[in-house]
Design a protein around this motif. Structure first.
Motif, short mmCIF file in Angstrom:
data_model
loop_
_atom_site.label_atom_id
_atom_site.label_comp_id
_atom_site.label_asym_id
_atom_site.label_seq_id
_atom_site.Cartn_x
_atom_site.Cartn_y
_atom_site.Cartn_z
N LYS A 26 0.81 -1.16 0.03
CA LYS A 26 -0.14 0.10 -0.01
C LYS A 26 0.88 1.37 0.27
N ASN A 49 2.93 1.63 -3.29
CA ASN A 49 1.82 2.05 -4.33
C ASN A 49 1.37 3.64 -4.23
N LYS A 89 2.61 6.22 -7.23
CA LYS A 89 1.69 7.32 -7.86
C LYS A 89 1.88 8.62 -7.61
N LYS A 139 9.92 3.67 -9.55
CA LYS A 139 9.97 2.50 -8.92
C LYS A 139 11.04 2.62 -8.01
N SER A 176 10.46 4.92 -5.22
CA SER A 176 9.19 4.52 -4.28
C SER A 176 9.83 3.43 -3.42
N TYR A 201 -7.47 6.82 -5.72
CA TYR A 201 -6.73 5.64 -6.00
C TYR A 201 -6.36 4.62 -4.96
N GLN A 202 -6.13 5.24 -3.71
CA GLN A 202 -5.61 4.11 -2.54
C GLN A 202 -6.93 4.05 -1.83
#
Length: 177
Positions: free
Chosen positions: A31, A34, A38, A43, A46, A139-140
């Motif tokens: 979570k 992601n 976003k 990647k 993140s 989105y979340q």
């Protein structure tokens, strides 16, 4: 121990049982990743920030005040992202355009692909604050009250800000088509 809720696990962690953090990590690392992906669309960045979030959660476990764990961990993630963004901004390496990838069920549908591209462009035109609110809420799937806890605001103010951000997104979207 996996039957314990997040808050009970974090209390155990804050009392020195660091093994329980692995259960929380299993529940939240995707979570958090992601959410950060976003925001950054990178990647590796993140992954690095996600790792730092859980490192800081362990390091500052004593600061956990028995509130909602998800709000606490997202606040840490948000703060680390903000620090990262400020460092990048100071280096003049800004996130002027961020790519958003929306999965398609059938890649052969050109209309969906074009719509997704327009939505990406519209989302990129929002301010970081508005984009963050849209990502967290839409989105979340984070509820207004929890976003309020994360951002240090009230649920009513967050609801208003999300509503306004969605209208801005709609306006940008309609300008692009």
């Amino acid at each position: 121990m996996k039957n314990l809720n997040d808050e009970e696990l974090m209390i155990l962690v804050s009392n020195g049982n660091l093994d329980m953090m692995s259960v929380l990590f299993d529940r939240y690392h995707i979570k958090i990743f992601n959410f950060l992906f976003k925001m950054t669309r990178d990647k590796e960045v993140s992954q690095d920030i996600t790792q730092e979030v859980f490192y800081k959660a362990i390091k500052y476990r004593a600061s956990y005040k028995k509130g909602k764990f998800s709000s606490w961990i997202y606040t840490i993630a948000r703060n680390i992202f903000t620090d990262y963004y400020q460092r990048q901004k100071n280096k003049d390496e800004r996130f002027d355009t961020i790519e958003y990838k929306i999965e398609q069920k059938e890649p052969d549908q050109m209309d969906i692909k074009e719509t997704n591209e327009e939505l990406k462009r519209a989302l990129n035109q929002l301010s970081n604050v508005d984009r963050e609110l849209v990502i967290m809420n839409r989105y979340q799937g984070i509820k207004y009250q929890e976003i309020a806890e994360i951002t240090g605001s009230t649920a009513g103010a967050v609801k208003t800000k999300v509503h306004r951000a969605i209208h801005k997104l709609k306006d940008h979207y309609l300008q692009n088509i």
